[in-house]
Every structure is written in structure tokens, then in C-alpha cells.
Design an enzyme around this catalytic site. Structure first.
Site, short mmCIF file in Angstrom:
data_model
loop_
_atom_site.label_atom_id
_atom_site.label_comp_id
_atom_site.label_asym_id
_atom_site.label_seq_id
_atom_site.Cartn_x
_atom_site.Cartn_y
_atom_site.Cartn_z
N LYS A 35 -4.11 -8.73 -8.68
CA LYS A 35 -5.27 -8.46 -7.81
C LYS A 35 -6.60 -8.84 -8.46
O LYS A 35 -6.92 -8.35 -9.54
CB LYS A 35 -5.33 -6.96 -7.49
N ARG A 75 -1.61 1.60 9.59
CA ARG A 75 -1.59 0.17 9.90
C ARG A 75 -0.21 -0.37 9.58
O ARG A 75 0.38 0.00 8.56
CB ARG A 75 -2.62 -0.58 9.04
N SER A 93 -12.94 0.84 7.33
CA SER A 93 -13.06 0.67 8.78
C SER A 93 -11.86 1.25 9.55
O SER A 93 -10.94 1.79 8.97
CB SER A 93 -13.26 -0.80 9.11
N GLU A 152 -12.32 -7.38 -2.00
CA GLU A 152 -11.94 -6.47 -0.93
C GLU A 152 -11.67 -7.28 0.34
O GLU A 152 -12.03 -8.44 0.42
CB GLU A 152 -13.09 -5.49 -0.63
N GLY A 153 -11.06 -6.62 1.32
CA GLY A 153 -10.98 -7.22 2.64
C GLY A 153 -9.66 -7.88 2.98
O GLY A 153 -9.50 -8.41 4.07
N ARG A 184 -11.73 5.67 2.20
CA ARG A 184 -10.38 5.75 2.78
C ARG A 184 -9.39 5.42 1.68
O ARG A 184 -9.46 4.36 1.08
CB ARG A 184 -10.23 4.76 3.94
N GLU A 215 -4.98 1.55 -2.84
CA GLU A 215 -6.36 1.46 -3.34
C GLU A 215 -7.19 2.50 -2.63
O GLU A 215 -6.75 3.10 -1.63
CB GLU A 215 -6.96 0.06 -3.07
N ASN A 230 -10.93 2.70 -0.74
CA ASN A 230 -12.05 1.89 -0.26
C ASN A 230 -13.29 2.77 -0.20
O ASN A 230 -13.32 3.75 0.54
CB ASN A 230 -11.75 1.37 1.15
N LYS A 244 -11.28 -2.54 -8.23
CA LYS A 244 -9.88 -2.46 -8.66
C LYS A 244 -9.79 -2.24 -10.16
O LYS A 244 -8.86 -1.60 -10.65
CB LYS A 244 -9.16 -3.72 -8.21
#
Ligand code: ADP
Ligand code: MG
Length: 431
Positions: free
Chosen positions: A321, A407, A108, A325-326, A82, A101, A103, A262
Site C-alpha cells: 500500500k 460495501r 463518505s 486514499e480513495g 470511518r 484502514e 479514514n 497508512k
């Protein structure tokens, strides 16, 4: 405890041209990630400085080298990624698409977001906005992701073999995964859900490195876990190695997970890198590059010294950064300045990258979240496009965009996604 997934009351306006641009570049990003995953020299060189200081990336990298040395048993490759973007607002008020970024593991909300257009369509109708409701685009990433998994399963070539979702110890997003799972059952593909711990205890390989779980063959392993250090103890690392050594299609294989770091993202923005990775594809390269924000290496040396000093002097221009992740790991503003000040002369600096901060135009919306007060907030949105591809040997047999995710979060939160409890699910209303 069961909660509803958080969502915006109203769909959010998204510039149509940028939405279309994001879709148009997705196949290019699929190609790029796939190319990186097959380029040992590039991964080795790019991650060399990172793995000296970042244990987690180093551990993944060790497994990667180990499976390459043994020789890959896997011949079919499945990527589900994604690519996330924000809309950067220029001084003249025009917005530009900027990638945040990509993923490449456990991307998800493709399942839950397959339902959000219906929710927002209903809300608009209740508000008397029937015409606007009819403009919301249909969106079904769950179906698109399942199509990729099903294709990989079919090419693996064993009717009896199953798809295994590798899931967390404590499952916080199970319904999102069930949407994809149900699409597979609809195609008469058997699905099991197992944890690393189960694989460690009851998984095995036969002489040709076919993967067996509880005595049954596994064709595809779809990771919804394994992307952060907290997912691993010694046994889980051993389970991961067993899976990677197997013939089963891993989504993603370990090389593709590394392609999503990254550090790799930062290296891609260096002049000439895309040309090396995608030779003979100048148009794809131009589309990809048009989405890049400024990205900067903090490797030891003059280049890193210079950008570190610039960021310390003007921290609000940047995001710092780490290789995580997450959500919730990045540093901004005063905190960025303090951390950089502390690590600027130590090798630890190389475990981070710097990125230009994207500044979108906020808009008002209501964020609906269980147990939270309802209030209107100034919000910004992040658009994600799902990509799916399948490769058999050297032949790419599937490469497509598989839907989108919007989002939205209140502007006071600099960082964090839906899982981190900050952003909520939304639907784009194209303008
Ligand atoms: P993670 O792997 O933790 O999701 P991201 O790079 O997606 O890392 O960053 C997490 C969040 O931080 C994003 O969802 C976004 O809200 C914010 N963010 C990341 N990069 C930028 C940036 N360059 N400018 C503004 N916000 C950013
Ligand atoms: Mg992210």
C-alpha cells in the site's frame, strides 16, 4: 448525468458477534485518532521516513508544522472517521474482524447508506421474506455526522456563522453529502458548498483569524475533498493553508488527516505504540489491537529488507500500500512482486507499507449498477463504522459511533471502493 448509486439486490450476511465488536471499539478508535492528532512527536517521528519520499504527505506535513509554529487559532475540534473491516476466514472456517484502514478525511456514504436498509427491506418483502425484512437494523449515519457538525458549530459560538462543505471541482457524490447537509438545515444551521478555488479567490481571515467566505463567517469547514494529490494545484494549497490557519473548526484539521495515513496505521501495530498513545487505558488498547492485521514497515534497514524478501517470495500473502486514499492504489500478487523487486533497494520503498492480505469467505449476490449487465457474482463485503467526536480544548464533549456502512464487491476485484466503481452499497443481515 445522474445515475442511481450502485447497490446489492439482497442484504449480505454478517456475523453478529463481529458486527458488535466493530461497534464496541469505535469510541476507542475515536480516542486514539484524537490522541495522535495532538502528539507532535509521534507524527514527526512516524512520518519522518515517508515525507522524504512522498511529496503529498510532505506537503501536508509542512502545513501542519507551519500552523503549529504560528500557534493554533482553532479551539474546537471535530472528528468524523470511518473504520473499515473485513472478515478474515481462518483455516477452521471461523471469521475474525480485521481492520483494513481508518479514514479520517472525507469518509463518505454515510448519507446514501442511511437509505439502503429501506431499499433492502422492500426487496425482502417483495420476495415474501417479511420476517427477515423486520430484522434489518435501522441505520442513520447522516444524522450522527450532522450531530457532530452541529455540536462543533454550537461550541464555536456564533449564531450567524455557517458550515462550509469543501467540495470537489467535479462533484460525483453530491447526494451523499446533501443527506448530511439537510440534517443541518433541519437544525437551522446554514450550509454553503464551496471549492478550494472559491476559498482562494474569496476567502479571508480577520485579525483574530476568523474565517470569512463571501463576507460571511464560517464556523465549521467539512472537507469532502483534499485527500489526494489530484485535488491540489498551487492555489488550492494556498487555500488549504488559509483554512488551516483559521479559527474555524476543520473536519478534519491537518493533524487528524495525517493521523489517518497508512504509515501511521502501520506504526500503531508495533508493540508498545498504543500504550504510549493511550496511557492508562489497557482495555481500550486490547479492543483496538484485537482488530489489527499484520502490518509491516518497509523503512530502510534489516527489518524492511526481511519483510520485502518474504513478500517477493510469497506475494499472495500480502497487500502493498502506498500513502494514498480513495481506492485502486494498492498492489497485489504478481504486480506486488514486480514492484517490490524493482524498488527493494531504493528509498522509494519507504513510501509503501505491507499488510497481511485478508481472505473473507465469498457469498453470492447481485450487484446492481447503472449500465452494467445483471448477473450473480461471488462477493465479499467490507464493514465500516462511522465515528464522531468533538473536543473543546482538552475536554472531549462528544464521542460516539454514528452508524455503519456495508460495501460489497465481486471477488475478481482485489481493490477499490464504491467511488472507484467497484464496490456497491449493501445492508448487513446479522447472523
Ligand atoms: P484506500 O485508502 O484506497 O481506500 P484501503 O486500505 O481501504 O485504501 O484499500 C482499498 C481496498 O483494497 C479495500 O477497500 C479492500 O477492498 C482492499 N484491501 C485493502 N487492504 C486489504 C487487505 N489487507 N486484505 C485484503 N484486501 C484489502
Ligand atoms: Mg479504504
Amino acid at each position: 448525468v445522474v445515475n442511481y448509486a450502485p447497490f446489492t439486490l439482497l442484504p449480505s450476511a454478517v456475523p453478529r458477534a463481529l458486527f458488535e465488536q466493530a461497534y464496541a471499539v469505535q469510541q476507542d478508535f475515536n480516542l486514539l485518532v484524537d490522541a495522535i492528532s495532538q502528539n507532535k512527536g509521534f507524527l514527526e517521528q512516524t512520518l519522518a521516513s515517508t515525507i522524504k519520499v512522498d511529496d503529498f504527505t510532505a506537503r501536508l506535513f509542512r502545513i501542519y508544522m507551519q500552523v503549529l509554529e504560528e500557534g493554533l487559532a482553532q479551539t474546537v475540534f471535530l472528528g468524523i472517521n470511518r473504520s473499515d473491516y473485513m472478515f478474515d476466514c481462518g483455516l477452521d472456517g471461523t471469521a475474525a474482524l480485521r481492520q483494513i484502514e481508518i479514514n479520517t478525511i472525507a469518509a463518505s456514504f454515510g448519507g446514501l447508506t442511511s437509505r439502503t436498509a429501506d431499499v433492502h427491506g422492500l426487496v425482502l418483502k417483495v420476495l415474501g421474506k417479511t420476517k427477515e425484512a423486520s430484522h434489518l437494523l435501522p441505520n442513520n449515519p447522516a444524522e450522527g455526522l450532522a450531530l457532530g457538525i452541529a455540536k462543533a458549530w454550537e461550541l464555536y459560538g456564533s449564531q450567524r456563522a455557517m458550515v462550509m462543505f469543501l467540495v470537489e471541482e467535479v462533484q460525483r457524490n453530491i447526494f451523499d453529502q446533501r443527506c448530511v447537509e439537510n440534517e443541518l438545515w433541519n437544525r437551522n444551521i446554514r450550509v454553503i458548498r464551496r471549492r478550494f478555488r472559491d476559498v482562494f479567490e474569496r476567502g479571508s481571515l480577520d485579525a483574530s483569524r476568523r474565517l470569512y467566505m463571501d463576507g460571511q463567517e464560517v464556523a465549521v469547514v467539512y472537507y469532502r475533498e483534499g485527500y489526494v494529490p489530484q485535488n491540489y494545484n498551487q492555489q488550492n494549497w494556498e487555500a488549504r493553508l488559509l483554512l488551516e490557519r483559521s479559527r474555524a473548526v476543520k473536519c478534519p484539521d491537518i493533524a487528524t488527516q495525517l493521523a489517518g495515513t497508512k504509515k501511521v496505521q502501520q506504526e500503531l501495530s508495533r508493540p508498545g505504540t498504543l500504550e504510549k498513545l493511550l496511557p492508562g487505558r489497557p482495555e481500550a488498547i486490547a479492543r483496538i489491537r484485537a482488530t489489527f492485521a499484520g502490518l509491516y514497515s518497509l523503512d530502510e534497514g534489516e527489518e524492511g529488507d526481511r519483510i520485502a524478501a518474504t513478500a517477493i517470495a510469497d506475494p499472495d500473502r500480502f497487500v502493498l500500500k502506498p500513502q494514498r486514499e480513495g481506492g485502486g492504489n494498492n498492489l497485489y500478487g504478481e504486480e506486488l512482486r514486480q514492484v517490490l523487486e524493482k524498488i527493494k533497494d531504493s528509498p522509494e520503498r519507504t513510501s509503501y507499507i505491507l499488510m497481511d492480505k485478508i481472505k473473507p469467505q465469498p457469498a453470492l449476490n447481485y450487484l446492481l449498477r447503472a449500465h452494467s449487465p445483471l448477473q450473480v457474482s461471488e462477493c465479499i463485503s467490507e464493514l465500516g463504522i462511522f465515528g464522531v467526536y468533538v473536543r473543546q480544548g482538552q475536554e472531549l464533549v462528544l464521542n460516539q459511533a454514528a452508524g455503519h456502512l456495508l460495501r460489497t464487491k465481486a471477488i475478481e476485484h482485489a481493490d477499490g471502493g464504491v467511488a472507484a466503481g467497484v464496490a456497491v452499497l449493501d445492508t448487513p443481515f446479522l447472523v
